[in-house]
Write a protein that holds these residues in place. Structure first.
Motif, PDB file in Angstrom:
ATOM      1  N   PHE A 265     -13.652   4.761  30.427  1.00 63.10           N
ATOM      2  CA  PHE A 265     -12.773   5.003  29.932  1.00 63.10           C
ATOM      3  C   PHE A 265     -13.699   6.518  29.378  1.00 63.10           C
ATOM      4  N   LYS A 266     -12.570   6.910  28.937  1.00 62.27           N
ATOM      5  CA  LYS A 266     -12.901   8.933  28.065  1.00 62.27           C
ATOM      6  C   LYS A 266     -12.210   8.586  27.395  1.00 62.27           C
ATOM      7  N   TRP A 267     -12.870   9.324  25.941  1.00 63.53           N
ATOM      8  CA  TRP A 267     -12.044   9.876  24.808  1.00 63.53           C
ATOM      9  C   TRP A 267     -12.543  11.394  24.796  1.00 63.53           C
ATOM     10  N   VAL A 268     -11.468  12.384  24.619  1.00 62.42           N
ATOM     11  CA  VAL A 268     -11.643  14.045  24.700  1.00 62.42           C
ATOM     12  C   VAL A 268     -10.879  14.663  23.049  1.00 62.42           C
ATOM     13  N   THR A 269     -11.233  15.097  21.995  1.00 65.15           N
ATOM     14  CA  THR A 269     -11.215  15.263  21.148  1.00 65.15           C
ATOM     15  C   THR A 269     -11.508  17.015  20.862  1.00 65.15           C
TER      16      THR A 269
ATOM     17  N   LEU B 295      -7.260   9.499  25.858  1.00 67.36           N
ATOM     18  CA  LEU B 295      -7.695   8.492  25.811  1.00 67.36           C
ATOM     19  C   LEU B 295      -7.485   8.356  28.042  1.00 67.36           C
ATOM     20  N   ASN B 296      -8.564   8.389  28.886  1.00 68.75           N
ATOM     21  CA  ASN B 296      -8.268   8.178  29.105  1.00 68.75           C
ATOM     22  C   ASN B 296      -8.848   7.074  30.554  1.00 68.75           C
ATOM     23  N   GLY B 297      -8.459   6.372  31.006  1.00 66.40           N
ATOM     24  CA  GLY B 297      -9.045   5.783  32.503  1.00 66.40           C
ATOM     25  C   GLY B 297      -8.328   4.140  33.035  1.00 66.40           C
ATOM     26  N   GLU B 298      -9.665   3.045  33.428  1.00 66.97           N
ATOM     27  CA  GLU B 298      -8.796   1.960  34.209  1.00 66.97           C
ATOM     28  C   GLU B 298      -7.978   1.564  32.964  1.00 66.97           C
ATOM     29  N   PHE B 299      -6.698   1.595  32.468  1.00 68.10           N
ATOM     30  CA  PHE B 299      -6.603   0.474  31.572  1.00 68.10           C
ATOM     31  C   PHE B 299      -5.695  -1.198  32.763  1.00 68.10           C
ATOM     32  N   VAL B 300      -5.815  -0.630  34.309  1.00 67.61           N
ATOM     33  CA  VAL B 300      -5.613  -1.165  35.117  1.00 67.61           C
ATOM     34  C   VAL B 300      -6.478  -0.980  36.245  1.00 67.61           C
ATOM     35  N   PRO B 301      -6.653  -1.984  36.429  1.00 69.76           N
ATOM     36  CA  PRO B 301      -8.097  -1.861  37.287  1.00 69.76           C
ATOM     37  C   PRO B 301      -7.433  -1.274  39.168  1.00 69.76           C
ATOM     38  N   GLY B 302      -8.977   0.326  38.857  1.00 72.17           N
ATOM     39  CA  GLY B 302      -8.185   0.409  40.483  1.00 72.17           C
ATOM     40  C   GLY B 302      -7.827   1.809  39.727  1.00 72.17           C
ATOM     41  N   THR B 303      -6.552   1.967  38.931  1.00 69.55           N
ATOM     42  CA  THR B 303      -5.486   3.167  39.366  1.00 69.55           C
ATOM     43  C   THR B 303      -6.080   3.523  37.791  1.00 69.55           C
ATOM     44  N   GLU B 304      -6.319   4.678  37.762  1.00 69.15           N
ATOM     45  CA  GLU B 304      -6.361   5.610  36.450  1.00 69.15           C
ATOM     46  C   GLU B 304      -4.732   6.050  35.481  1.00 69.15           C
TER      47      GLU B 304
ATOM     48  N   ARG C 264       5.780  21.273  16.411  1.00 65.46           N
ATOM     49  CA  ARG C 264       4.830  20.010  15.481  1.00 65.46           C
ATOM     50  C   ARG C 264       3.868  19.500  16.330  1.00 65.46           C
ATOM     51  N   LEU C 265       4.534  17.714  16.653  1.00 65.65           N
ATOM     52  CA  LEU C 265       3.790  17.073  17.342  1.00 65.65           C
ATOM     53  C   LEU C 265       4.660  16.387  18.710  1.00 65.65           C
ATOM     54  N   LYS C 266       3.121  16.039  19.797  1.00 66.63           N
ATOM     55  CA  LYS C 266       3.379  15.577  20.877  1.00 66.63           C
ATOM     56  C   LYS C 266       2.906  14.105  21.119  1.00 66.63           C
ATOM     57  N   PHE C 267       3.410  13.522  22.264  1.00 67.24           N
ATOM     58  CA  PHE C 267       2.693  11.876  22.662  1.00 67.24           C
ATOM     59  C   PHE C 267       3.207  12.175  24.030  1.00 67.24           C
ATOM     60  N   ALA C 268       2.277  11.453  24.659  1.00 66.39           N
ATOM     61  CA  ALA C 268       3.266  11.344  26.050  1.00 66.39           C
ATOM     62  C   ALA C 268       1.677  10.332  26.698  1.00 66.39           C
ATOM     63  N   MET C 269       2.765   9.567  27.629  1.00 66.81           N
ATOM     64  CA  MET C 269       1.777   8.203  28.216  1.00 66.81           C
ATOM     65  C   MET C 269       2.140   8.811  30.015  1.00 66.81           C
ATOM     66  N   LEU C 270       1.011   8.266  30.770  1.00 70.45           N
ATOM     67  CA  LEU C 270       0.600   8.396  32.334  1.00 70.45           C
ATOM     68  C   LEU C 270       0.637   6.873  32.340  1.00 70.45           C
ATOM     69  N   PHE C 271       1.005   6.005  32.725  1.00 69.74           N
ATOM     70  CA  PHE C 271       0.551   5.045  33.933  1.00 69.74           C
ATOM     71  C   PHE C 271       1.123   4.602  34.649  1.00 69.74           C
ATOM     72  N   GLN C 272       0.030   3.784  35.131  1.00 69.79           N
ATOM     73  CA  GLN C 272      -0.277   3.111  36.881  1.00 69.79           C
ATOM     74  C   GLN C 272      -0.631   1.876  36.533  1.00 69.79           C
ATOM     75  N   ASP C 273       0.361   1.081  37.981  1.00 70.53           N
ATOM     76  CA  ASP C 273       0.618   0.180  37.345  1.00 70.53           C
ATOM     77  C   ASP C 273       0.356  -0.835  39.239  1.00 70.53           C
ATOM     78  N   TYR C 274       0.212  -2.184  38.863  1.00 69.84           N
ATOM     79  CA  TYR C 274       0.998  -2.695  39.853  1.00 69.84           C
ATOM     80  C   TYR C 274       1.618  -3.947  39.711  1.00 69.84           C
ATOM     81  N   MET C 275       1.861  -4.631  40.586  1.00 71.36           N
ATOM     82  CA  MET C 275       3.202  -6.425  40.117  1.00 71.36           C
ATOM     83  C   MET C 275       1.666  -7.093  40.337  1.00 71.36           C
ATOM     84  N   PRO C 276       1.080  -8.015  39.754  1.00 70.91           N
ATOM     85  CA  PRO C 276       0.260  -9.441  40.093  1.00 70.91           C
ATOM     86  C   PRO C 276       0.385  -9.674  41.443  1.00 70.91           C
TER      87      PRO C 276
END
Length: 821
Positions: A614-618, A657-666, A693-705
């Protein structure tokens, strides 16, 4: 044991520890172009040779704190070399891909870390670009999920970065600056972004504090590299929004290679989900090619070409917009006559030659030509009825129980533009042991032929509305007859023939060294630009600016993998043609360059969580702007005052914050806070049009178990409302409105039949494909009503104006098919 033996053993142990501490290690897995492990590869360095095992794994010990070259050789593959400089005890993970077509050489200047991380540059995965859903899928769709990048228009590929507007972003493809059409005023007219994602190999993005080598803009840099093919390949994509196809070609002797792509897009699916019912016939198409020729090992040539034609035929029929409150629902009904015909034809070509004078010194010569012919012609009559709806019966226009206002509006335009922009640039790069020097010189000539002729007439209940700013005579209709002259509500007419000559250049020095046991990187550079605007009645004076910039990065010798960055500089943005043209369409040749003092402090932290990376960037940033050219934004059209009578600032904080929240995907989550204000003619500070003023965004990749071949992609964005939606003529110091918060979620599901991980398992006709998938996308899943502007309706009887929101797209379903050979 006697004392001499004890001392000898102690000295031997200390000596062994010192020797061990002076070593570093390189290890990894060697693959071929088909992503298969390669055994029996010889890895040689400093007289030591080892071989990769059956799984392609290798590990070799090398001296630390010095440049070491590793040579990779195999009986059936081309040689590969890598130069590294590692600190004591450091382990560098390197997973090379060897091919049978050309030799590869590389050098790791930033020890085991990518130098882009040191520069604060975000690298975007090209695979995510193609897969993540969005109404305008592509690179810009991904950018809008990054911190500091804002947009409230899914029909547009334009974006705002840290308080800047659309014109403050640099975009390069293969080191060549690219341009967007001039006359486009709404997102649905844009059609296609210049960048063809089917051709992309690498995407880098900097949201601020970028180095001197990049250019003269105030906000951001998007640096895109198209791929150089090494084998035949082809791809195809089709959906309800259009389609694309590309092909990779390589000559038998491997000297020639080319990648070519064709695209077509039709936004009818999206536009038909809006309030306005239309006959809408858009045609957006282009063809691009990137051709490479290796004259010799030292000399390469490349050509980048693009032909684009955007036709926009828009014939509105009716519109029905419901608004108001539950206690007082209201409805606006509009009936239209007329149509809009727009066309934007662009032609772009760039030739680049690269020559390696020596292994440490190379030079480049780049020439490019951009030509655009644009027309914007429309005559549209809108007759409206505004009233209170009967909450018991419904909110259709037929159910109006009390009419508040009736009237009409006639818009006319005959705008035509022809622009030719030519560039020639010389660049050089010299490498020493721990330093690099980069430099460049550039000449640009811009020839603009522009005719502006547009007007608007408004009446309410049959009474003509005079211009809001210039009062020709007192108008007290309908209570007293008006005897003054009639005039259009808005009227802009101008003809401009201008030529702008620019000379610019830069020099930049980079150095890597050690402070104690910590690694540090310095970058010092400066840019200059001189320009002159000719062709107006008032001859423009020659202006010049110098822009010094610096960057310092340090990686402390800690157990935690952290890098700290500080960037500072004086940034100038010399005016482009849009910035020279004032609200009346006239060109002011002496508009000065906008100036910004930028300071960016950042931190990158790489860590492990759930045994995954994972990587945390500020980043914290502050901009102090002077000689500001104030502007207003209407949809995506920017209109400048063409003066420098303001000052401004922008400040904020970005997290990612980015990384492999699900193994094999970013995946990643972004958050940003921004405040930007301007002070025009010392009237006081008010919010700028880009103050989101405020911004929130999420990009999420997953697969069905249970079904891993079914992929899921989620693209979620929330932005607080922008200042906007006020009447175009309003004084922001007297009246300033904010649009509602922008909320949008797009989701995609894809059944993957073949990909790189499963290709070897397939049999029959499926083995011919490298990728094959079929998906369903849902745009605006929660059917949020996002407004881009307001339509202002006047009622002459009550003397009131009503702001009716112009909503963007509602929920839309799309089907997409992808194939790659």
């Amino acid at each position: 044991m006697n004392s001499s033996k004890i001392i000898s053993a102690f000295l031997f142990l200390c000596f062994s520890c010192v020797l061990s501490a002076q070593k570093a290690y390189v290890k990894g897995v060697i693959l071929d172009e088909e992503k298969h492990a390669v055994a029996n590869v010889n890895v040689s360095s400093s007289g030591i040779t080892i071989q990769s095992d059956v799984n392609g794994y290798f590990e070799i010990e090398i001296p630390s704190n010095k440049k070491i070259s590793l040579i990779f050789t195999h009986v059936s593959l081309k040689m590969m070399s890598l130069t590294v400089n590692l600190k004591p005890g450091e382990v560098f993970i390197f997973n090379p891909v060897m091919n049978n077509s050309q030799e590869q050489m590389g050098e790791v200047f930033v020890s085991s870390k990518n130098k882009k991380r040191v520069q604060g540059i975000t690298t975007i995965d090209e695979n995510a670009i193609k897969k993540v859903p969005g109404a305008n899928a592509g690179i810009e769709n991904i950018l809008k999920t990054l911190p500091g990048v804002n947009s409230n228009n899914e029909l547009s590929t334009q974006y705002m970065v840290r308080g800047g507007n659309y014109d403050e972003n640099l975009v390069y493809v293969n080191e060549v600056e690219v341009y967007r059409p001039f006359l486009i005023r709404s997102g649905q007219q844009e059609g296609l972004s210049f960048t063809n994602t089917d051709l992309v190999q690498n995407v880098d993005f900097s949201a601020g504090g970028f180095q001197a080598k990049y250019g003269d803009k105030l906000s951001s840099v998007l640096d895109i590299t198209y791929r150089k093919p090494v084998r035949f390949g082809a791809s195809f994509e089709a959906s309800f929004l259009g389609g694309s196809a590309s092909v990779d070609l390589v000559s038998k002797n491997k000297k020639w290679s080319a990648v070519t792509g064709v695209r077509y897009r039709n936004n009818s699916l999206l536009v038909n989900s809006q309030d306005t019912q239309t006959n809408y016939t858009p045609t957006f198409a282009d063809i691009q090619t990137n051709i490479n020729y290796d004259v010799s090992e030292k000399w390469q040539l490349s050509f980048l070409g693009n032909i684009s034609q955007n036709k926009y035929l828009y014939q509105p029929l009716t519109r029905e917009t419901r608004f108001g409150t539950a206690e007082q629902p209201m409805v606006l009904g509009i009936y239209y006559e007329g149509q809009e015909k727009d066309q934007y034809d662009t032609y772009f070509g760039a030739l680049k030659t690269t020559y390696k004078v020596s292994p440490s010194f190379n030079v480049k010569l780049i020439g490019s030509l951009f030509h655009t012919t644009e027309k914007e012609h429309f005559d549209i009559l809108a007759q409206y009825r505004l009233g209170n709806a009967n909450a018991d019966q419904g909110t259709a226009i037929e159910d109006v129980e009390f009419t508040r206002g009736i009237g009409s509006q006639l818009n006319h335009a005959r705008n035509d533009l022809d622009a030719l922009i030519a560039n020639i640039e010389f660049k050089g790069f010299k490498d020493w042991k721990e330093s690099q020097l980069e430099f460049g010189l550039k000449y640009t000539r811009e020839s603009i032929r522009d005719r502006v002729a547009e007007w608007e007439v408004i009446d309410s209940a049959g009474f003509s509305i005079n211009p809001p700013i210039v009062i020709l005579s007192k108008n007290n209709e309908p209570y007293q007859p008006y005897t003054g002259p009639l005039a259009p509500y808005q009227n802009i007419r101008a003809i401009n023939f201008n030529t702008i000559n620019r000379f610019s250049g830069y020099a930049q020095w980079n150095k890597q060294t050690l402070i104690g046991s910590s690694q540090v990187w310095y970058t010092l550079g400066a840019r200059f630009q001189a320009w002159n605007v000719a062709g107006t009645s008032e001859k423009g004076k020659t202006q010049a600016v110098v822009s010094p910039r610096g960057q310092f990065s340090i990686k402390p010798d800690w157990d935690k993998d952290m890098i700290f960055r500080l960037s500072a500089g004086l940034y100038y943005q010399p005016p482009f043609y849009r910035e020279l043209r004032d609200l009346e369409g006239e060109v002011n040749p002496n508009v000065k360059a906008q100036q910004s003092v930028n300071i960016v402090l950042g931190n990158d932290y790489n860590f492990k969580m759930w045994n995954r990376s994972f990587k945390w960037v500020t980043e914290i940033y502050y901009k102090s702007l002077s000689d500001v050219n104030v502007y207003s934004i209407d949809n995506v059209r920017i209109r400048y005052a063409a003066n420098n009578n303001a000052k401004a600032y922008a400040q904020g904080l970005d997290f990612r914050l980015n990384g492999e929240f699900v193994p094999g995907t970013e995946s990643w989550v972004s958050f940003g806070y921004l405040k930007t204000e301007e002070n025009y003619e010392n009237k006081g500070y008010i919010a700028r049009p880009t103050d989101q003023r405020l911004k929130f965004a999420m990009l999420f990749q997953d697969y069905m178990p249970n079904i891993p071949s079914v992929k899921v992609y989620l693209n979620l964005v929330y932005n607080t409302g922008l200042p906007g939606g006020s009447p175009a003529y309003s004084d922001p110091y007297l009246y300033q409105n904010r649009l509602k918060d922008y909320r949008r979620a797009d989701i995609g599901f894809a059944k993957v039949f073949v990909d790189e991980n499963t290709k070897s398992e397939k049999t029959g006709w499926l083995r011919k494909f490298r990728e094959l998938s079929l998906g369903v996308e849902i745009f605006n899943v929660f059917n949020n009503q996002n407004a881009i502007t307001n339509t202002w309706v006047r009622d002459v009887y009550s003397k009131n104006q009503y702001a009716i929101p112009n909503y963007m797209t509602s929920r839309v379903f799309n089907i997409k098919f992808n194939a790659r050979l």
